[in-house]
Design a protein around this motif. Sequence first.
Motif, PDB file in Angstrom:
ATOM      1  N   LEU A   1      19.075  51.992 -37.300  1.00 50.20           N
ATOM      2  CA  LEU A   1      20.015  50.995 -36.737  1.00 50.20           C
ATOM      3  C   LEU A   1      19.504  49.620 -36.448  1.00 50.20           C
ATOM      4  CD1 LEU A   1      21.090  53.518 -33.704  1.00 50.20           C
ATOM      5  CD2 LEU A   1      22.490  52.778 -35.795  1.00 50.20           C
ATOM      6  N   ARG A   2      20.214  48.679 -36.392  1.00 50.66           N
ATOM      7  CA  ARG A   2      19.754  47.413 -36.319  1.00 50.66           C
ATOM      8  C   ARG A   2      19.424  46.861 -35.122  1.00 50.66           C
ATOM      9  NH1 ARG A   2      21.511  42.659 -38.712  1.00 50.66           N
ATOM     10  NH2 ARG A   2      21.043  42.785 -40.953  1.00 50.66           N
ATOM     11  N   GLY A   3      19.593  47.483 -34.058  1.00 49.86           N
ATOM     12  CA  GLY A   3      19.377  47.181 -32.781  1.00 49.86           C
ATOM     13  C   GLY A   3      20.382  47.230 -31.810  1.00 49.86           C
ATOM     14  N   GLY A   4      20.287  47.276 -30.529  1.00 48.86           N
ATOM     15  CA  GLY A   4      21.554  47.319 -29.592  1.00 48.86           C
ATOM     16  C   GLY A   4      21.462  48.629 -28.665  1.00 48.86           C
ATOM     17  N   GLN A   5      22.510  48.788 -28.067  1.00 51.11           N
ATOM     18  CA  GLN A   5      22.413  50.151 -27.004  1.00 51.11           C
ATOM     19  C   GLN A   5      21.994  51.469 -28.006  1.00 51.11           C
ATOM     20  OE1 GLN A   5      26.024  50.098 -25.039  1.00 51.11           O
ATOM     21  NE2 GLN A   5      25.244  48.398 -23.637  1.00 51.11           N
ATOM     22  N   LEU A   6      22.683  51.635 -29.226  1.00 53.28           N
ATOM     23  CA  LEU A   6      22.382  53.013 -29.926  1.00 53.28           C
ATOM     24  C   LEU A   6      20.943  52.807 -30.210  1.00 53.28           C
ATOM     25  CD1 LEU A   6      25.730  53.454 -31.877  1.00 53.28           C
ATOM     26  CD2 LEU A   6      24.892  54.709 -30.010  1.00 53.28           C
ATOM     27  N   ALA A   7      20.302  51.997 -30.781  1.00 53.93           N
ATOM     28  CA  ALA A   7      19.043  52.071 -31.182  1.00 53.93           C
ATOM     29  C   ALA A   7      18.171  52.059 -29.754  1.00 53.93           C
ATOM     30  CB  ALA A   7      18.579  50.571 -31.953  1.00 53.93           C
ATOM     31  N   GLN A   8      18.362  51.510 -28.620  1.00 53.65           N
ATOM     32  CA  GLN A   8      17.512  51.825 -27.508  1.00 53.65           C
ATOM     33  C   GLN A   8      17.888  53.228 -27.137  1.00 53.65           C
ATOM     34  OE1 GLN A   8      18.394  48.875 -24.356  1.00 53.65           O
ATOM     35  NE2 GLN A   8      16.542  48.387 -24.880  1.00 53.65           N
ATOM     36  N   LEU A   9      18.972  53.843 -27.291  1.00 56.16           N
ATOM     37  CA  LEU A   9      19.214  55.346 -26.831  1.00 56.16           C
ATOM     38  C   LEU A   9      18.337  56.287 -27.701  1.00 56.16           C
ATOM     39  CD1 LEU A   9      20.610  57.356 -25.221  1.00 56.16           C
ATOM     40  CD2 LEU A   9      22.322  57.378 -26.974  1.00 56.16           C
ATOM     41  N   ALA A  10      18.109  55.728 -29.105  1.00 55.70           N
ATOM     42  CA  ALA A  10      17.353  56.753 -29.972  1.00 55.70           C
ATOM     43  C   ALA A  10      15.974  56.526 -29.695  1.00 55.70           C
ATOM     44  CB  ALA A  10      17.703  56.413 -31.603  1.00 55.70           C
ATOM     45  N   THR A  11      15.720  55.218 -29.267  1.00 59.15           N
ATOM     46  CA  THR A  11      14.140  55.004 -28.900  1.00 59.15           C
ATOM     47  C   THR A  11      13.692  55.830 -27.749  1.00 59.15           C
ATOM     48  OG1 THR A  11      14.315  52.783 -30.110  1.00 59.15           O
ATOM     49  CG2 THR A  11      12.493  53.343 -28.550  1.00 59.15           C
ATOM     50  N   GLY A  12      14.766  55.834 -26.678  1.00 58.25           N
ATOM     51  CA  GLY A  12      14.437  56.484 -25.693  1.00 58.25           C
ATOM     52  C   GLY A  12      14.363  58.071 -25.729  1.00 58.25           C
ATOM     53  N   VAL A  13      15.235  58.469 -26.642  1.00 59.58           N
ATOM     54  CA  VAL A  13      15.131  59.919 -27.050  1.00 59.58           C
ATOM     55  C   VAL A  13      13.839  60.494 -27.690  1.00 59.58           C
ATOM     56  CG1 VAL A  13      16.002  61.856 -28.592  1.00 59.58           C
ATOM     57  CG2 VAL A  13      17.547  60.476 -27.220  1.00 59.58           C
ATOM     58  N   SER A  14      13.459  59.259 -28.613  1.00 58.89           N
ATOM     59  CA  SER A  14      12.115  59.543 -29.370  1.00 58.89           C
ATOM     60  C   SER A  14      11.013  59.520 -28.335  1.00 58.89           C
ATOM     61  CB  SER A  14      11.688  58.569 -30.287  1.00 58.89           C
ATOM     62  OG  SER A  14      10.734  58.678 -30.861  1.00 58.89           O
ATOM     63  N   GLY A  15      11.207  58.639 -27.391  1.00 57.39           N
ATOM     64  CA  GLY A  15       9.860  58.379 -26.142  1.00 57.39           C
ATOM     65  C   GLY A  15       9.873  59.917 -25.474  1.00 57.39           C
ATOM     66  N   VAL A  16      11.270  60.378 -24.854  1.00 53.29           N
ATOM     67  CA  VAL A  16      11.111  61.570 -24.139  1.00 53.29           C
ATOM     68  C   VAL A  16      10.478  62.676 -24.871  1.00 53.29           C
ATOM     69  CG1 VAL A  16      12.519  63.092 -23.149  1.00 53.29           C
ATOM     70  CG2 VAL A  16      12.903  60.672 -22.661  1.00 53.29           C
ATOM     71  N   VAL A  17      10.802  62.708 -26.321  1.00 51.23           N
ATOM     72  CA  VAL A  17      10.220  63.934 -27.016  1.00 51.23           C
ATOM     73  C   VAL A  17       8.661  63.697 -27.199  1.00 51.23           C
ATOM     74  CG1 VAL A  17      10.390  65.045 -29.463  1.00 51.23           C
ATOM     75  CG2 VAL A  17      12.526  64.388 -28.153  1.00 51.23           C
ATOM     76  N   ALA A  18       8.534  62.633 -27.288  1.00 53.74           N
ATOM     77  CA  ALA A  18       6.833  62.286 -27.395  1.00 53.74           C
ATOM     78  C   ALA A  18       6.159  62.637 -26.259  1.00 53.74           C
ATOM     79  CB  ALA A  18       6.526  60.784 -27.695  1.00 53.74           C
ATOM     80  N   LEU A  19       6.757  62.508 -24.968  1.00 55.22           N
ATOM     81  CA  LEU A  19       6.099  62.920 -23.852  1.00 55.22           C
ATOM     82  C   LEU A  19       6.175  64.708 -23.648  1.00 55.22           C
ATOM     83  CD1 LEU A  19       5.153  62.165 -20.874  1.00 55.22           C
ATOM     84  CD2 LEU A  19       7.411  62.125 -20.187  1.00 55.22           C
ATOM     85  N   ILE A  20       7.236  65.381 -24.234  1.00 60.24           N
ATOM     86  CA  ILE A  20       7.456  66.624 -24.210  1.00 60.24           C
ATOM     87  C   ILE A  20       6.353  67.092 -25.015  1.00 60.24           C
ATOM     88  CG2 ILE A  20       8.563  68.642 -24.991  1.00 60.24           C
ATOM     89  CD1 ILE A  20      10.977  67.003 -23.715  1.00 60.24           C
ATOM     90  N   TYR A  21       6.161  66.640 -26.329  1.00 60.56           N
ATOM     91  CA  TYR A  21       5.099  66.621 -27.283  1.00 60.56           C
ATOM     92  C   TYR A  21       3.701  66.773 -26.688  1.00 60.56           C
ATOM     93  CZ  TYR A  21       2.829  67.365 -31.720  1.00 60.56           C
ATOM     94  OH  TYR A  21       2.076  67.647 -32.831  1.00 60.56           O
ATOM     95  N   ALA A  22       3.298  65.695 -26.095  1.00 61.58           N
ATOM     96  CA  ALA A  22       2.282  65.600 -25.496  1.00 61.58           C
ATOM     97  C   ALA A  22       1.661  66.520 -24.397  1.00 61.58           C
ATOM     98  CB  ALA A  22       1.943  64.012 -25.006  1.00 61.58           C
ATOM     99  N   ALA A  23       2.697  66.504 -23.501  1.00 58.99           N
ATOM    100  CA  ALA A  23       2.567  67.877 -22.503  1.00 58.99           C
ATOM    101  C   ALA A  23       2.619  69.245 -23.092  1.00 58.99           C
ATOM    102  CB  ALA A  23       3.812  67.901 -21.632  1.00 58.99           C
ATOM    103  N   GLY A  24       3.132  69.454 -24.258  1.00 58.33           N
ATOM    104  CA  GLY A  24       2.995  70.650 -25.095  1.00 58.33           C
ATOM    105  C   GLY A  24       1.495  70.776 -25.576  1.00 58.33           C
ATOM    106  N   GLY A  25       1.029  69.770 -25.979  1.00 59.22           N
ATOM    107  CA  GLY A  25      -0.427  69.717 -26.408  1.00 59.22           C
ATOM    108  C   GLY A  25      -1.493  70.014 -25.421  1.00 59.22           C
TER     109      GLY A  25
END
Length: 173
Positions: free
Chosen positions: A87-111
């Motif tokens: 995505l070029r940027g904007g709300q959808l790109a921020q939403l995808a980035t937020g989802v990726s960040g939440v998954v990274a947090l879950i992944y680190a907690a699982g580790g």
Amino acid sequence: MTEPDLPDEVLPEKLAQEEKRLGVVQHRWFALATLLATLPAGIALLLPWAFSRRLGESVWQLGIETQPALALAWLGGLLAAVLALALRGGQLAQLATGVSGVVALIYAAGGWQANTASALSDTWPGPGPAVALVTGLIWLLCASAQFIADRPHTAEPNAEELADAVRRLRQNR
């Protein structure tokens, strides 16, 4: 450029186009960094996560075997990072980035959780959970930086600031 080449009506438009181009370049750079941070996190799932002794034999289990839910979460985070890059940027790109960040947090907690094995069990953690914790934190930091860099800039320059910028640009020629 000379003064007739750059009238006052064209300068704000050119400035806006250049700011937009720089914003897209910045978004792509941070999105690529986030995507590259997700790849070692996936490789960490292929490392040994648990060591146990069963019937006198040593058994190593990979992260995919011991944490299949974490593997699916990583796959979702990878897809979100790819979507944020596409995505070029904007709300959808921020939403995808937020989802990726939440998954990274879950992944680190699982580790972290897999790295702290119970003292009563016959299983010991391997190197995989520690690597997953580190790569998950790096992924989280990259996603956070991308999220902050992609925030919308709401401050619009007023007419005086724009006139001052035009004046400075003309003096620097």
